[in-house]
Scaffold this motif. Sequence first.
Motif, PDB file in Angstrom:
ATOM      1  N   SER A 189      10.482 -10.765   5.588  1.00 14.39           N
ATOM      2  CA  SER A 189      10.657  -9.874   4.425  1.00 14.39           C
ATOM      3  C   SER A 189      10.051 -10.477   3.170  1.00 14.39           C
ATOM      4  O   SER A 189       9.447  -9.775   2.370  1.00 14.39           O
ATOM      5  N   CYS A 192       6.364 -10.023   3.258  1.00 14.27           N
ATOM      6  CA  CYS A 192       6.000  -8.626   2.994  1.00 14.27           C
ATOM      7  C   CYS A 192       6.127  -8.306   1.502  1.00 14.27           C
ATOM      8  O   CYS A 192       5.304  -7.594   0.941  1.00 14.27           O
ATOM      9  N   ILE A 195       3.024  -9.592  -0.337  1.00 13.07           N
ATOM     10  CA  ILE A 195       1.872  -9.408   0.545  1.00 13.07           C
ATOM     11  C   ILE A 195       0.542  -9.607  -0.199  1.00 13.07           C
ATOM     12  O   ILE A 195      -0.441 -10.030   0.406  1.00 13.07           O
ATOM     13  N   GLU A 228      11.988  -3.884   3.773  1.00 14.10           N
ATOM     14  CA  GLU A 228      10.788  -4.359   3.085  1.00 14.10           C
ATOM     15  C   GLU A 228       9.546  -4.339   3.978  1.00 14.10           C
ATOM     16  O   GLU A 228       8.444  -4.154   3.492  1.00 14.10           O
ATOM     17  N   ALA A 229       9.745  -4.591   5.288  1.00 13.42           N
ATOM     18  CA  ALA A 229       8.575  -4.688   6.168  1.00 13.42           C
ATOM     19  C   ALA A 229       8.032  -3.296   6.484  1.00 13.42           C
ATOM     20  O   ALA A 229       8.768  -2.422   6.925  1.00 13.42           O
ATOM     21  N   LYS A 230       6.750  -3.108   6.225  1.00 15.43           N
ATOM     22  CA  LYS A 230       6.122  -1.807   6.501  1.00 15.43           C
ATOM     23  C   LYS A 230       4.987  -2.030   7.498  1.00 15.43           C
ATOM     24  O   LYS A 230       4.418  -3.133   7.562  1.00 15.43           O
ATOM     25  N   HIS A 233       2.001  -3.813   6.228  1.00 16.60           N
ATOM     26  CA  HIS A 233       2.196  -5.244   6.000  1.00 16.60           C
ATOM     27  C   HIS A 233       1.893  -6.021   7.281  1.00 16.60           C
ATOM     28  O   HIS A 233       1.286  -7.088   7.254  1.00 16.60           O
TER      29      HIS A 233
END
Length: 391
Positions: A189, A192, A195, A228-230, A233
């Motif tokens: 997280s 990300c 990033i 948070e992580a997409k 990312h």
Amino acid sequence: MKALLISRDTQLYAEIASQGAARVPPLNVAASRASLRDALDRPLAEAPSLVIVDTSEADVADGDLFERLTRHYAVAHFMLLTDNHHPELLIRAMRAGVREVLQLPLVHRALHEAIDRIAASAGVASMRDGKVLAFIACKGGSGATFISTNFGYALATLADKKVLLIDLHRQFGDATLYVSDQKPAMTLSDVCRQIARIDGPFLESCLVHVTPGFGVLAAADDPGQTTEAKPEHIDTILRVARQHYDYILLDVGRQIDAVSLRALDSTDAIYPVLQLALPDIRDARRLLDIFRSLGYVTDHIRLIVNRYEKGGRLRLQDLHAALGAEVLHTVPNDYVAVTDSVNQGIPVLQLSRGSAAARSLSDLVEVVTARRVTETKGLLDRLFGRGEGDD
Ligand SMILES: Nc1ncnc2c1ncn2[C@@H]1O[C@H](COP(=O)(O)OP(=O)(O)OP(=O)(O)O)[C@@H](O)[C@H]1O
Ligand SMILES: [Mg+2]
């Protein structure tokens, strides 16, 4: 290293292109755009590693456009060329993380020194072409985390590879605990969230290091943060990781969501981990059906049978027949060695080198690293029209 130049000045373009071409390795000014607006309207299909922006003809809107461009090429380094007439743009650029600002007219030595610094921090001198291998548990407790973490250690220590393991569990990720007693200072997280900063050294600094050649990027320990992580990312992290590691192992866990799918999309191989029992086989079949419906090449999917005991009721051939996927490897049931290793957070190869589990993981290193040779051969065979079972 590939660069994009944003400038109306054709002479400046020629100057930078020829200075770049003279470098070893060369800096290739692959494209130019007349303005920031033009660069945003006509983005490059393949992101450059360096974006050089001539600010001598900047106008008031350019601060916003500049920030948009840094977001668009999140992994690229930015260099600003300034004639001191637009301090506001300079300040915005510094805030967006730009570290290299050069004075116009260009001093060649300063240009080369700046490119050296960027190349060093991007690790361009030693670009790798890493392979991404995903380990996914068919059923809870199949052993995906034990195998992926301990295999990472084995690859790094026995085959001298540079290895990164990313724990993609959305909740209760525990990969670091299997091979280390360090508490992760940074998690997936955190990476990300930052990033825009990502490059090789930054990624490396976020890992729990089991050995100098083997690091683990921990999953978020606070489930609330995992949003948070997409998927994009993950793309960026894997792109950078491939340049800096020989192998990137993913501990995918059992959840199939947008993030894990994006990761699986760009893997070189997927290894579902299962035990030879009917519930595992049922779940493995569901998983493989999902992969097939997603159009994944079945050649890339190979099973790892964990806690394997010869002479059981179910045989490996039955598994192949039931699932239509090849078994890459079997890891024996080795209760004492594995439990000691997992409980102490010490890789089994380090703790009980002679154990059946450790020997099996060493064999897996041979299988995976040799497979590249087999795959090349397979390709040659296909090119020259030889049949599957010809040899
Ligand atoms: N080859 C083996 N021999 C004996 N025990 C094993 C073996 N592999 C794994 N185990 C045991 O099984 C337990 C579960 O393994 P692990 O945590 O790796 O599974 P997982 O697939 O990651 O599960 P989860 O779904 O919880 O992520 C471990 O605590 C370990 O003690
Ligand atoms: Mg696990």
